[in-house]
Motif scaffolding. Structure first.
Motif, PDB file in Angstrom:
ATOM      1  N   ASN A  87       0.417   9.301   6.349  1.00 44.47           N
ATOM      2  CA  ASN A  87      -0.878   9.933   6.078  1.00 44.47           C
ATOM      3  C   ASN A  87      -0.870  10.856   4.866  1.00 44.47           C
ATOM      4  OD1 ASN A  87      -3.084   9.169   7.942  1.00 44.47           O
ATOM      5  ND2 ASN A  87      -1.473   9.554   9.445  1.00 44.47           N
ATOM      6  N   ILE A  88      -0.082  10.492   3.899  1.00 39.82           N
ATOM      7  CA  ILE A  88      -0.142  11.212   2.631  1.00 39.82           C
ATOM      8  C   ILE A  88      -1.320  10.670   1.823  1.00 39.82           C
ATOM      9  CG2 ILE A  88       1.077  11.643   0.452  1.00 39.82           C
ATOM     10  CD1 ILE A  88       3.693  11.357   2.221  1.00 39.82           C
ATOM     11  N   VAL A  89      -1.569   9.383   1.961  1.00 42.12           N
ATOM     12  CA  VAL A  89      -2.833   8.813   1.500  1.00 42.12           C
ATOM     13  C   VAL A  89      -3.535   8.183   2.692  1.00 42.12           C
ATOM     14  CG1 VAL A  89      -1.931   8.322  -0.811  1.00 42.12           C
ATOM     15  CG2 VAL A  89      -1.929   6.538   0.933  1.00 42.12           C
ATOM     16  N   GLN A  90      -4.818   7.980   2.532  1.00 41.74           N
ATOM     17  CA  GLN A  90      -5.596   7.269   3.547  1.00 41.74           C
ATOM     18  C   GLN A  90      -6.422   6.225   2.826  1.00 41.74           C
ATOM     19  OE1 GLN A  90      -7.113  11.089   5.009  1.00 41.74           O
ATOM     20  NE2 GLN A  90      -6.038  10.716   6.931  1.00 41.74           N
ATOM     21  N   ALA A  91      -7.045   5.340   3.580  1.00 41.49           N
ATOM     22  CA  ALA A  91      -7.747   4.225   2.953  1.00 41.49           C
ATOM     23  C   ALA A  91      -9.055   3.929   3.660  1.00 41.49           C
ATOM     24  CB  ALA A  91      -6.859   2.995   2.960  1.00 41.49           C
ATOM     25  N   LYS A  92      -9.981   3.400   2.882  1.00 40.97           N
ATOM     26  CA  LYS A  92     -11.216   2.900   3.472  1.00 40.97           C
ATOM     27  C   LYS A  92     -11.559   1.575   2.810  1.00 40.97           C
ATOM     28  CE  LYS A  92     -13.901   5.731   0.258  1.00 40.97           C
ATOM     29  NZ  LYS A  92     -14.674   6.975   0.084  1.00 40.97           N
ATOM     30  N   GLN A  93     -12.205   0.719   3.567  1.00 38.33           N
ATOM     31  CA  GLN A  93     -12.553  -0.602   3.055  1.00 38.33           C
ATOM     32  C   GLN A  93     -13.920  -0.540   2.383  1.00 38.33           C
ATOM     33  OE1 GLN A  93     -10.136  -2.814   3.700  1.00 38.33           O
ATOM     34  NE2 GLN A  93     -11.026  -4.533   2.601  1.00 38.33           N
ATOM     35  N   LYS A  94     -14.037  -1.242   1.242  1.00 42.87           N
ATOM     36  CA  LYS A  94     -15.336  -1.313   0.553  1.00 42.87           C
ATOM     37  C   LYS A  94     -15.452  -2.728   0.017  1.00 42.87           C
ATOM     38  CE  LYS A  94     -17.810   0.573  -3.452  1.00 42.87           C
ATOM     39  NZ  LYS A  94     -17.568   1.212  -4.758  1.00 42.87           N
ATOM     40  N   GLY A  95     -16.140  -3.557   0.752  1.00 43.83           N
ATOM     41  CA  GLY A  95     -16.173  -4.968   0.383  1.00 43.83           C
ATOM     42  C   GLY A  95     -14.779  -5.529   0.472  1.00 43.83           C
ATOM     43  N   LYS A  96     -14.392  -6.254  -0.536  1.00 37.27           N
ATOM     44  CA  LYS A  96     -13.029  -6.785  -0.461  1.00 37.27           C
ATOM     45  C   LYS A  96     -11.990  -5.843  -1.044  1.00 37.27           C
ATOM     46  CE  LYS A  96     -14.639 -10.359  -3.710  1.00 37.27           C
ATOM     47  NZ  LYS A  96     -14.465 -11.732  -4.160  1.00 37.27           N
ATOM     48  N   GLN A  97     -12.452  -4.713  -1.503  1.00 35.22           N
ATOM     49  CA  GLN A  97     -11.481  -3.752  -2.020  1.00 35.22           C
ATOM     50  C   GLN A  97     -11.045  -2.774  -0.939  1.00 35.22           C
ATOM     51  OE1 GLN A  97     -13.284  -1.845  -5.427  1.00 35.22           O
ATOM     52  NE2 GLN A  97     -14.328  -3.768  -5.921  1.00 35.22           N
ATOM     53  N   ARG A  98      -9.846  -2.277  -1.095  1.00 29.91           N
ATOM     54  CA  ARG A  98      -9.410  -1.167  -0.248  1.00 29.91           C
ATOM     55  C   ARG A  98      -9.242   0.072  -1.139  1.00 29.91           C
ATOM     56  NH1 ARG A  98      -5.420  -2.599   4.320  1.00 29.91           N
ATOM     57  NH2 ARG A  98      -7.311  -3.770   4.790  1.00 29.91           N
ATOM     58  N   ILE A  99     -10.009   1.092  -0.792  1.00 28.03           N
ATOM     59  CA  ILE A  99      -9.997   2.315  -1.599  1.00 28.03           C
ATOM     60  C   ILE A  99      -9.020   3.301  -0.984  1.00 28.03           C
ATOM     61  CG2 ILE A  99     -11.412   4.111  -2.639  1.00 28.03           C
ATOM     62  CD1 ILE A  99     -12.640   1.522  -3.267  1.00 28.03           C
ATOM     63  N   TYR A 100      -8.082   3.723  -1.773  1.00 28.53           N
ATOM     64  CA  TYR A 100      -7.111   4.717  -1.306  1.00 28.53           C
ATOM     65  C   TYR A 100      -7.486   6.093  -1.839  1.00 28.53           C
ATOM     66  CZ  TYR A 100      -4.043   1.198   0.636  1.00 28.53           C
ATOM     67  OH  TYR A 100      -3.520   0.194   1.403  1.00 28.53           O
ATOM     68  N   PHE A 101      -7.309   7.082  -0.974  1.00 28.72           N
ATOM     69  CA  PHE A 101      -7.561   8.450  -1.432  1.00 28.72           C
ATOM     70  C   PHE A 101      -6.483   9.370  -0.882  1.00 28.72           C
ATOM     71  CE2 PHE A 101      -9.463   9.826   2.607  1.00 28.72           C
ATOM     72  CZ  PHE A 101      -9.854   8.612   3.154  1.00 28.72           C
ATOM     73  N   LEU A 102      -6.320  10.466  -1.583  1.00 29.38           N
ATOM     74  CA  LEU A 102      -5.249  11.384  -1.270  1.00 29.38           C
ATOM     75  C   LEU A 102      -5.641  12.306  -0.124  1.00 29.38           C
ATOM     76  CD1 LEU A 102      -2.479  11.984  -2.494  1.00 29.38           C
ATOM     77  CD2 LEU A 102      -3.574  13.668  -3.971  1.00 29.38           C
TER      78      LEU A 102
END
Lengths: 103, 103
Positions: free
Chosen positions: A60-75
């Motif tokens: 859990n140093i980064v987390q992710a969310k799905q947006k269409g076929k992309q996976r967006i990573y955030f800190l």
DNA sequence: AACACATATGAACTAAAATTCATATGAAAT
DNA sequence: ATTTCATATGAATTTTAGTTCATATGTGTT
């Protein structure tokens, strides 16, 4: 003597002890990004980015969310930002600005 | 893109990404100790302790003073103690108490 | 349902770091 | 100056972590 949380420390530091992961973290400081963007901006092959993100995510140093076929990573900034600041200060105070590789 | 301080982060984390070094650090939290004491208390062979201390020292995570023929090592608490606290909090908030090895 | 784009995964390979062990250095005591 | 206790060091080996690449999975589009 080797306690449970000692192992947490080890897992955590080991996860961060990698130049690519550091670059990803620094890059994500400004803005969340998907895998392809990271791959292009850091000029690093996609599967390397994915592998790196995968282990950063598992702590859990980064987390992710799905947006269409992309996976967006955030800190997850709660831990990392103050930790990097601690290192900056340490380097200034005790290592003349930068930590050097110790043979 | 790969900046100078990124390398400091990498050096720093790499130095800490080792279970013996973590055990040494935890052990030195209570009290400064010489090499032989650490070796006995952690039940680890002397040269391993020396190697570990040597790299911790080069980043000034520990420091040393001479006392007769012994070398007494002590923790530079400024950086390490708050850093371990950050990880404790992180583990509580984001990893159900402990970070698990990520395959 | 076939395709294309986006990402993840596994396994073989390569690289980096830790361990080991023999030995060197250092500091005090005799 | 020799011995003993304490620690450090170097280099070969072993262990662990990272890379690579081929391929699988997943998501949306036609």
């Amino acid at each position: 003597m080797k306690s449970n949380s000692n192992n947490t420390y080890h897992v955590f530091f080991t996860n961060l002890a990698n130049p690519l992961k550091i670059n990803i973290i620094i890059n994500l400081k400004e803005k969340e990004k998907n895998v392809t963007e990271l791959s292009k901006e850091l000029n690093v092959e996609q599967s390397k980015i994915s592998h790196a993100l995968s282990s950063l995510k598992c702590c859990n140093i980064v987390q992710a969310k799905q947006k269409g076929k992309q996976r967006i990573y955030f800190l997850n900034k709660k831990t990392i930002i103050p930790m990097l600041k601690l290192i900056d200060k340490h380097a200034q105070n005790f290592c003349r600005g930068k930590c050097l590789e110790c043979k």
